[in-house]
Design a protein around this motif. Structure first.
Motif, PDB file in Angstrom:
ATOM      1  N   LYS A   8      35.089  13.792  41.226  1.00  0.00           N
ATOM      2  CA  LYS A   8      34.433  13.083  40.123  1.00  0.00           C
ATOM      3  C   LYS A   8      35.447  12.332  39.270  1.00  0.00           C
ATOM      4  O   LYS A   8      35.090  11.660  38.320  1.00  0.00           O
ATOM      5  CB  LYS A   8      33.673  14.084  39.259  1.00  0.00           C
ATOM      6  N   LYS A   9      36.743  12.482  39.593  1.00  0.00           N
ATOM      7  CA  LYS A   9      37.786  11.861  38.749  1.00  0.00           C
ATOM      8  C   LYS A   9      37.721  10.343  38.830  1.00  0.00           C
ATOM      9  O   LYS A   9      37.618   9.778  39.925  1.00  0.00           O
ATOM     10  CB  LYS A   9      39.153  12.338  39.219  1.00  0.00           C
ATOM     11  N   GLU A  10      37.800   9.701  37.646  1.00  0.00           N
ATOM     12  CA  GLU A  10      37.874   8.240  37.595  1.00  0.00           C
ATOM     13  C   GLU A  10      39.333   7.847  37.876  1.00  0.00           C
ATOM     14  O   GLU A  10      40.221   8.073  37.052  1.00  0.00           O
ATOM     15  CB  GLU A  10      37.417   7.759  36.207  1.00  0.00           C
ATOM     16  N   LEU A  11      39.565   7.287  39.046  1.00  0.00           N
ATOM     17  CA  LEU A  11      40.949   7.094  39.503  1.00  0.00           C
ATOM     18  C   LEU A  11      41.706   6.064  38.674  1.00  0.00           C
ATOM     19  O   LEU A  11      42.928   6.134  38.571  1.00  0.00           O
ATOM     20  CB  LEU A  11      40.957   6.703  40.985  1.00  0.00           C
ATOM     21  N   THR A  12      40.993   5.103  38.080  1.00  0.00           N
ATOM     22  CA  THR A  12      41.709   4.078  37.298  1.00  0.00           C
ATOM     23  C   THR A  12      42.342   4.675  36.043  1.00  0.00           C
ATOM     24  O   THR A  12      43.195   4.052  35.426  1.00  0.00           O
ATOM     25  CB  THR A  12      40.766   2.929  36.887  1.00  0.00           C
ATOM     26  N   ARG A  13      41.929   5.878  35.653  1.00  0.00           N
ATOM     27  CA  ARG A  13      42.497   6.514  34.454  1.00  0.00           C
ATOM     28  C   ARG A  13      43.679   7.429  34.782  1.00  0.00           C
ATOM     29  O   ARG A  13      44.275   8.016  33.886  1.00  0.00           O
ATOM     30  CB  ARG A  13      41.433   7.356  33.748  1.00  0.00           C
ATOM     31  N   LEU A  14      43.980   7.581  36.046  1.00  0.00           N
ATOM     32  CA  LEU A  14      45.032   8.525  36.441  1.00  0.00           C
ATOM     33  C   LEU A  14      46.343   7.807  36.754  1.00  0.00           C
ATOM     34  O   LEU A  14      46.355   6.619  37.072  1.00  0.00           O
ATOM     35  CB  LEU A  14      44.592   9.301  37.692  1.00  0.00           C
ATOM     36  N   ALA A  15      47.439   8.562  36.692  1.00  0.00           N
ATOM     37  CA  ALA A  15      48.756   8.012  37.043  1.00  0.00           C
ATOM     38  C   ALA A  15      48.743   7.464  38.467  1.00  0.00           C
ATOM     39  O   ALA A  15      49.455   6.500  38.783  1.00  0.00           O
ATOM     40  CB  ALA A  15      49.816   9.105  36.901  1.00  0.00           C
ATOM     41  N   TYR A  16      47.929   8.073  39.306  1.00  0.00           N
ATOM     42  CA  TYR A  16      47.795   7.630  40.705  1.00  0.00           C
ATOM     43  C   TYR A  16      47.540   6.126  40.788  1.00  0.00           C
ATOM     44  O   TYR A  16      48.143   5.426  41.599  1.00  0.00           O
ATOM     45  CB  TYR A  16      46.636   8.404  41.365  1.00  0.00           C
ATOM     46  N   TYR A  17      46.677   5.640  39.911  1.00  0.00           N
ATOM     47  CA  TYR A  17      46.237   4.240  40.014  1.00  0.00           C
ATOM     48  C   TYR A  17      47.409   3.270  39.834  1.00  0.00           C
ATOM     49  O   TYR A  17      47.529   2.280  40.569  1.00  0.00           O
ATOM     50  CB  TYR A  17      45.152   3.968  38.973  1.00  0.00           C
ATOM     51  N   ALA A  18      48.274   3.562  38.882  1.00  0.00           N
ATOM     52  CA  ALA A  18      49.416   2.664  38.620  1.00  0.00           C
ATOM     53  C   ALA A  18      50.351   2.585  39.826  1.00  0.00           C
ATOM     54  O   ALA A  18      51.033   1.580  40.025  1.00  0.00           O
ATOM     55  CB  ALA A  18      50.174   3.157  37.391  1.00  0.00           C
TER      56      ALA A  18
END
Ligand SMILES: [Fe+2]
Ligand SMILES: [Fe+2]
Length: 172
Positions: A8-18
């Protein structure tokens, strides 16, 4: 909204996205949304699933999680429907399973600067179907995550479809 299947994690808000946004937002990677993959999802979603779960797995083991995330997005970078691959064109032609990692790595190096680890992960992600052994532990990780994602996508999403079909029938 950008989610990995089963999260359910919003990926654009995670360090992963950068770490992956340059790849993720590339027009040719976005174009993978046009292709169906593992019957119930798209090749873009599958690539995102492999990228994110491979990132989490490699981060857990303190391996190169950044390369794991980037290679995951690129490991199936080919632009045709899988069932359109014609094996009968010439005798001795490789199966799609053995052939597409070569296509994907060529497409990836044409568009992005890859380090040796990322290249190995893309080339070897179908091991042991392809016989060349992975050179890095992260490459073994992607072979596992790719198969795990395929099972979740095929059976998980397939089961969801079937359940919602049954529910719809019951309400009629
Ligand atoms: Fe693949
Ligand atoms: Fe894959």
């Amino acid at each position: 909204m950008l989610h990995a299947t089963g999260s359910k994690k919003e990926l654009t808000r995670l360090a992963y996205y950068a770490l992956v946004s340059d790849i993720l937002e590339h027009a040719d990677v976005q174009a993978l949304k046009q292709f169906r993959h593992h019957r119930y999802t798209t090749r873009f979603q599958h690539s995102l699933n492999v990228s994110y779960y491979n990132y989490l797995l490699c981060r857990f083991f303190h391996w190169d999680a950044v390369s794991a995330a980037r290679a995951g997005l690129l490991h199936d970078l080919y632009f045709y429907e899988t069932n359109a691959y014609d094996r009968t064109e010439s005798p001795g032609q490789k199966s799609h399973s053995a052939h597409h990692p070569e296509v994907a790595v060529q497409n990836a190096v044409d568009r992005f600067a890859l380090n040796p680890l990322e290249r190995d992960m893309i080339e070897k992600h179908m091991w042991p179907v392809t016989h060349r052994m992975p050179q890095y532990k992260e490459s073994y990780a992607i072979t596992f995550v790719d198969k795990y994602a395929a099972i979740v996508e095929f059976f998980g999403l397939g089961a969801q479809r079937m359940l919602s079909h049954i529910r719809r029938k019951q309400t009629v």
